[in-house]
Structures are given as C-alpha cells and as structure tokens.
Scaffold this active site. Structure first.
Site, PDB file in Angstrom:
ATOM      1  N   CYS A 184      14.482  19.355   3.324  1.00  0.00           N
ATOM      2  CA  CYS A 184      14.497  19.983   4.613  1.00  0.00           C
ATOM      3  C   CYS A 184      15.614  21.030   4.748  1.00  0.00           C
ATOM      4  CB  CYS A 184      14.690  18.890   5.641  1.00  0.00           C
ATOM      5  SG  CYS A 184      14.370  19.376   7.306  1.00  0.00           S
ATOM      6  N   ARG A 192      18.414  18.623  11.186  1.00  0.00           N
ATOM      7  CA  ARG A 192      17.037  18.905  10.803  1.00  0.00           C
ATOM      8  C   ARG A 192      16.294  17.655  10.362  1.00  0.00           C
ATOM      9  NH1 ARG A 192      16.556  24.583   9.249  1.00  0.00           N
ATOM     10  NH2 ARG A 192      15.002  24.067   7.694  1.00  0.00           N
ATOM     11  N   TRP A 226      13.690  15.471   3.255  1.00  0.00           N
ATOM     12  CA  TRP A 226      12.722  14.551   3.841  1.00  0.00           C
ATOM     13  C   TRP A 226      11.648  14.327   2.779  1.00  0.00           C
ATOM     14  CZ3 TRP A 226      13.277  11.030   7.015  1.00  0.00           C
ATOM     15  CH2 TRP A 226      13.662  11.165   8.352  1.00  0.00           C
ATOM     16  N   ASN A 270      12.614  23.761  -0.496  1.00  0.00           N
ATOM     17  CA  ASN A 270      11.907  23.431   0.734  1.00  0.00           C
ATOM     18  C   ASN A 270      10.484  23.938   0.606  1.00  0.00           C
ATOM     19  OD1 ASN A 270      14.103  22.275   1.932  1.00  0.00           O
ATOM     20  ND2 ASN A 270      14.510  23.951   3.353  1.00  0.00           N
ATOM     21  N   GLY A 271       9.517  23.167   1.127  1.00  0.00           N
ATOM     22  CA  GLY A 271       8.130  23.578   1.074  1.00  0.00           C
ATOM     23  C   GLY A 271       7.286  22.610   0.273  1.00  0.00           C
ATOM     24  N   GLU A 288       4.313  17.318  27.580  1.00  0.00           N
ATOM     25  CA  GLU A 288       5.655  17.464  27.033  1.00  0.00           C
ATOM     26  C   GLU A 288       6.493  16.220  27.322  1.00  0.00           C
ATOM     27  OE1 GLU A 288       9.136  19.107  25.260  1.00  0.00           O
ATOM     28  OE2 GLU A 288       6.972  19.262  24.956  1.00  0.00           O
ATOM     29  N   LYS A 309       8.333  13.938  24.451  1.00  0.00           N
ATOM     30  CA  LYS A 309       9.777  13.671  24.431  1.00  0.00           C
ATOM     31  C   LYS A 309      10.054  12.186  24.310  1.00  0.00           C
ATOM     32  CE  LYS A 309      11.381  16.973  23.693  1.00  0.00           C
ATOM     33  NZ  LYS A 309      10.187  17.594  23.414  1.00  0.00           N
ATOM     34  N   GLU A 320       8.909  10.692  20.728  1.00  0.00           N
ATOM     35  CA  GLU A 320       9.571  11.153  19.511  1.00  0.00           C
ATOM     36  C   GLU A 320      11.005  10.659  19.378  1.00  0.00           C
ATOM     37  OE1 GLU A 320       9.622  15.419  19.204  1.00  0.00           O
ATOM     38  OE2 GLU A 320      10.379  15.697  21.231  1.00  0.00           O
ATOM     39  N   HIS A 352     -12.754   7.869  33.237  1.00  0.00           N
ATOM     40  CA  HIS A 352     -13.660   8.060  32.104  1.00  0.00           C
ATOM     41  C   HIS A 352     -13.231   7.248  30.885  1.00  0.00           C
ATOM     42  CE1 HIS A 352     -15.931  11.062  34.242  1.00  0.00           C
ATOM     43  NE2 HIS A 352     -14.820  11.762  34.494  1.00  0.00           N
ATOM     44  N   LYS A 373      13.448  19.241  12.207  1.00  0.00           N
ATOM     45  CA  LYS A 373      13.571  20.273  13.241  1.00  0.00           C
ATOM     46  C   LYS A 373      12.640  21.441  12.968  1.00  0.00           C
ATOM     47  CE  LYS A 373      15.335  22.254  16.868  1.00  0.00           C
ATOM     48  NZ  LYS A 373      14.953  21.754  18.206  1.00  0.00           N
TER      49      LYS A 373
END
Length: 610
Positions: A2, A27, A76, A102-103, A482, A486, A489, A505, A605
């Site tokens: 990361c 991050r 990560w 990274n990637g 949102e 929050k 997470e 429904h 992040k």
C-alpha cells in the site's frame, strides 16, 4: 499495495525510510519492510509482519542497516498471506535486485510459470516477486534496460521502486495506473506513493505519468517516457504545513478531520465567491455546452459515490438535466451510453483511485467531456480532466473520509449554482439565497461541532448493537448511505441504509425488538412521510434515533426515542450539516468498542488495485 518510500543521497537511508513509512501508516497495512544498499554489506533486506514498530525494532530504528540508498514498503496482502516472506521488498534469485510494488500484476501466474521453466526458484506467494525475478532474469549489467524488458512482459497496474547491488548509485522508479511521486532535494532525491512521506525532507515534487520511468541519483532525476525518450517534468511546490498531516493533540486523525470540516468547506468555497457571485475559472463551461448535454454521469467510488447520490438530487432539481450516478468499478462493464454530448463528472479524493481512473478513461474513449472534483493537486485524474475543481481540503489521513466528503459536496454546490445561473433556472432572489447559504455553511457546521456531548451520549447507549439501519427519503437517503458506511467501516457493526419507502418491500422483516434505526428526516417536503415509516419500525420494536433540522426537532421528538437536531440551512445544503452528527456517532461508537479508528481492518486509504 500500500505505501512506498525510496531515498538516495548522502544520509543514512533506513531512518528516513522508516520515518516516511510512519507517515504512510494511515493508508493501512499488515506488514512492512525495507532494502538498503551499502558498499560493504551489499543489499540488506529486513521485513516484519505487523506494525511498523516491529520493523523499527528489528533494525534499531534503521541503525543496523547502513547505506545511503534504499526502498521501503508497507503492504496490504493481496497475493499471499501477511507474513515476513510475503512482505516487500521482494528480491531476485541472485539476491542483487530488490523491488517494492503497489498494484496488481495481472499476468503474474504466466510469468511465474515461464521463469520457473527457466530455473528460477520463488520464495513467496506474491505477484511482486515476479517483477523482481523478471528484472533479475533480464539483468546483464544495465538496470534500466532490464527494467524496460521486464515491463514489456508485465500486464496490470504498478508503481515500482527498484534498487540493484551492482548499481548502488541509482534508484529506479516506474508507474502505470498507480501513483508515484518524486521528491527533489539538495544532494538527495526521494520517491513515494504519497507526498506526506516526503514532506519533512522536501516540498518540491513532480508526478510521474503512466508509462514513465525515472532514474534517481543524489544529484538529480532523469525521467523517460514509454518510448525511452527523456522528458522534462514540472516541479510542484507543496505549500501545506507538515502539521496538517499530524494529529495536533487529537487522539485520532478521524476526529481531527471531522473538526477541520468548517475550515475545509470555507477553503473550498470562499475563493470561488466574488462580489456575491460564484466564479469557476477552472471550468470552461457555457450555456450552450449545458443545453447541448444529453446526460451527466457522476462516476465515483465509496464516499465519493455517496456525494454523487446527493448531487443527483441537487443537480436534477436545479438544472433539469438527466443525471446518472454510477459506481466507477461497474462503469466499464455496463455498456454505458455515452456520446459526444455527455459530460462525465469524476469525483475522487486522491485522484488516483484505479477504478475511477479507468472509468474516466473509458468515458473519454467513448467521447465524453470530463470534469473532476479532486483534492490532490497534480493527481492523475486531475491531470487527465478537461476541467477540475480542487477541493483544497489539505491532507486527509484517516482511512474513513470526513472532510473530503464535505468538501466534495461543497464543490457540487458551487457547480450547481454556476450551472443553474448559466441556464437561467434560478431568479436573482434564489441565486442570492443560495450564495448566502453557502457562505453561511461553515459556521453552521461549526455550531454542530461545538456541542458533541449529546451525540457521544447516544453512542454510549447504542454502541453494543450488532446491527443498525439508516432510513431516509430523497436527499436524506443519500446521507444515510454515507452514514451507514462510516459506521460499518470503523466500528465493524453491520449497517445498511435504505430508502425509507422501501421498508414495506421486504426490509422491514429485519426489524425486531431493540433494533436501532437511525431516521434521517431533514428533507422537509417528505418529513411527514418519513415519520410514517418511523411509526412502522416502532410498531415492530425498533429503537429510533432521529436526525432532523431544528425547525422539525420538536415534531420528530414525539415519534422517536432520541433526537439530534442540526441547523436550518438552505434546503439543498442539508447533507453538509446532516452528515456531521452521524460521522461523530460512528466515531464515538467505534471508540467505545475499542476499534483502531484510523486504521480499520482490511481497508486502505488509496485504492490502487482493481
């Protein structure tokens, strides 16, 4: 992924790498490592699972790995479990080349099979080791040439930092679809995935573009494009203070950034209001452009997508132009209907989110004009847009975004006002009311933040719930999305947001005695309908925490268990005040549950892998 840091110069590299990695901890990561070149000891690699303090301990703060050139990484796990072996840097079979990455290398399995047939033995489960081994396979005394040959075989996204024991006077950096920044100093050069890792040492940076390769030496940087030709890059001076990336006395970055929202909104809005009018010099936009639009796509991920959901209600109401909000990760795969009359509004805090970047490029390929709302100046999305509204929110360190969300909303309001004026959709009285309301907004957010005790109290009552639901209608529903994100997470509580009219429904089957429902009821035209939904969940045993405006607080209090009120604002700006108490609620719930608020598990992040 990361986080990446690299250094070449006259100082000992390891302490600088560790300090840079510490600034990238926000991050998210599960292991860390560094590789340092020394004339006597050669290539030294130290890696450790867990927090950065484990790596610092093993190296005695970097003292045990001398040398003036090196790379460091926080990881990560994507390929292989988090452990010392899979941590970066990864090293070639010769032990002479080290790589941080990274990637995602998408064709790593085929490359690994090829290299194994050539007699190369692998130590880890990572895709990154394939890059190290492939560069080692091609190395014949010229690192830059070997890197180029390897990249011709590699498919996917990558930012790479590479050192070679046989060429200790250079550090090589390459990027494709993953951010990488170069820092320039007197007698040293740096590279990093985020400017915060370098800000203590240099404020002069430049941004690598896709396909570019950089060779760093203590004296300078030479950058080459995808064809191997030298290119000149503009140097950008970073003008925010290092204290902006520090906690400043707060226990968590998230709480600090919640408290910074009034200033952040003011910084986004104030420079763009002149003599009572919204001025957007960054966007070349005419009435003819707007009248010619067949649709407006809003493309984003995560919290930025929720900004887009709120923006849809605002823009369609004011402009009467069709607005479609689409998840960036789905845009390329849903056969989007895009023409040369389509405008794509791309929203991203980092400007490097790979799904959003890829979706933006697809929209452009199909003929759309691209505008973006971005925080990070010089980021890939910003550079590739036809026009960009920077939010100027400063560094956001906490993984769970707060001030980025709020400043993106503020940018949407500015865009909406300007477009409504161009189209003649608002009269002068309404225009003045919108501008005045926007100028008043930072102070109204500040009012909420002056009194957080009630929200903290409600968090103490409800923090032990295993599941929570948010309901709302119209713009309240967008805020609920949102709010739910929050909470889940950072507290790890299961949470969902529903359009309140959808309860009947099927969703209402989940409501039972003691279930917490947070009812967002700020949108006045639908207040009574929302309260009918509140009665439905109350009848099935739910505890209801209501959030509404001060004008409606007494009416709401009669039908819910607890009430939070926010200032009465210009109606379309409701998300900006309504989101603040639910941010605080999520924060205090996570705090009481003992969660690692700034580093929630499994999250990063900046998402630079698809």
């Amino acid at each position: 992924m990361c986080g990446i840091v690299g250094y070449i110069g006259r100082e000992q590299a390891a302490p600088i790498l560790l300090e840079g990695l510490a600034r990238l901890e926000y991050r998210g990561y599960d292991s860390a490592g560094l590789a340092v070149l020394d004339g006597e000891k050669g290539l030294q690699v130290v890696k450790a699972k867990g927090r950065l303090r484990e790596l610092a301990g093993r190296t005695e703060g970097g003292a045990l790995v001398p040398g003036a050139v090196g790379v460091g990484h926080t990881r990560w796990a994507t390929h292989g479990a988090p452990n010392d072996v899979n941590s970066h840097p990864q090293v070639s079979q010769s032990g002479r080349i080290a790589v941080v990455h990274n990637g995602i290398i998408e064709n790593y399995a085929r490359l690994k099979a090829f290299l194994e047939e050539e007699g190369v033995s692998f130590a880890s489960e990572t895709d990154t080791e394939v890059a190290a081994q492939l560069i080692g396979y091609y190395y014949r005394g010229d690192l830059l040439q070997a890197v180029g040959q390897a990249l011709n075989r590699i498919e996917g996204a990558y930012a790479l930092g590479i050192v070679c024991a046989d060429e200790p006077d250079k550090l090589v950096a390459v990027r494709k679809d993953s951010p990488l920044i170069l820092g320039r100093g007197a007698g040293f050069q740096m590279l990093a995935s985020d400017v915060t890792a370098m800000i203590r040492y240099t404020r002069d940076v430049c941004y690598l573009d896709d396909g570019e390769t950089a060779v760093l030496t203590p004296e300078g940087v030479q950058i080459y494009n995808a064809f191997g030709r030298p290119v000149e890059k503009e140097t950008v001076h970073v003008d925010w203070e290092i204290s902006a990336a520090e906690k400043g006395g707060y226990e968590h970055f998230m709480f600090k950034e919640i408290m910074e929202q009034p200033k952040a909104i003011r910084d986004t809005v104030s420079p763009r209001i002149r003599e009572g009018r919204v001025v957007l010099d960054e966007l070349e936009l005419t009435r003819e452009d707007l009248e010619n639009l067949d649709r407006l796509y809003i493309i984003a991920c995560g919290s930025s997508y929720h900004v887009g959901m709120a923006a849809k209600y605002i823009l369609e109401k004011l402009l009467r132009i069709p607005v479609e909000v689409t998840l960036a990760s789905e845009f390329r795969y849903c056969t989007p209907i895009v023409t040369q009359r389509t405008l794509a509004l791309v929203v991203s805090q980092s400007g490097e989110t790979i799904d959003t970047l890829a979706a933006m490029r697809e929209a452009r390929r199909l003929g759309a004009r691209i505008f973006s709302i971005v925080n990070v100046v010089g980021s890939s999305i910003a550079r590739e847009s036809d026009g960009v509204l920077y939010t100027w929110a400063g560094p956001e360190i906490a993984v769970a975004t707060t001030k980025a969300y709020s400043t993106q909303l503020a940018a949407v309001y500015l865009l909406a006002i300007r477009c409504a004026e161009l189209l003649g959709r608002v009269d002068q009285e309404e225009y003045r009311a919108m501008v005045a309301g926007l100028e008043a907004l930072p102070g109204q957010v500040e009012e909420i933040l002056k009194d957080t005790e009630k929200i903290q109290y409600y968090a103490s009552i409800y923090f032990n719930h295993d599941s929570m639901f948010f309901i709302g209608r119209n713009i309240d529903y967008a805020v609920g999305l949102e709010a739910s994100l929050k909470l889940k997470e950072i507290s790890y509580i299961h949470s969902e947001a529903y359009a309140a009219g959808e309860l009947k429904h099927g969703t209402i089957s989940l409501i039972e005695d003691g279930t917490l429902v947070v009812a967002l009821a700020g949108w006045d035209p639908l207040f009574d309908k929302l309260m009918s939904n509140v009665r439905e969940v109350k009848a099935r045993g739910a505890d209801v925490l209501g959030v509404t405006t001060r004008a409606r607080a007494s009416a709401m209090a009669q039908g819910v268990d607890s009430t939070i009120s926010v200032p009465d604002v210009f109606p379309l700006y409701l998300p900006s005040v309504e989101v603040v108490p639910v941010q605080l609620f999520a924060y205090y719930v996570a705090l009481m549950r003992g969660c690692d608020i700034d580093k929630p598990r499994n999250l990063a992040k900046s998402v630079t892998v698809e």
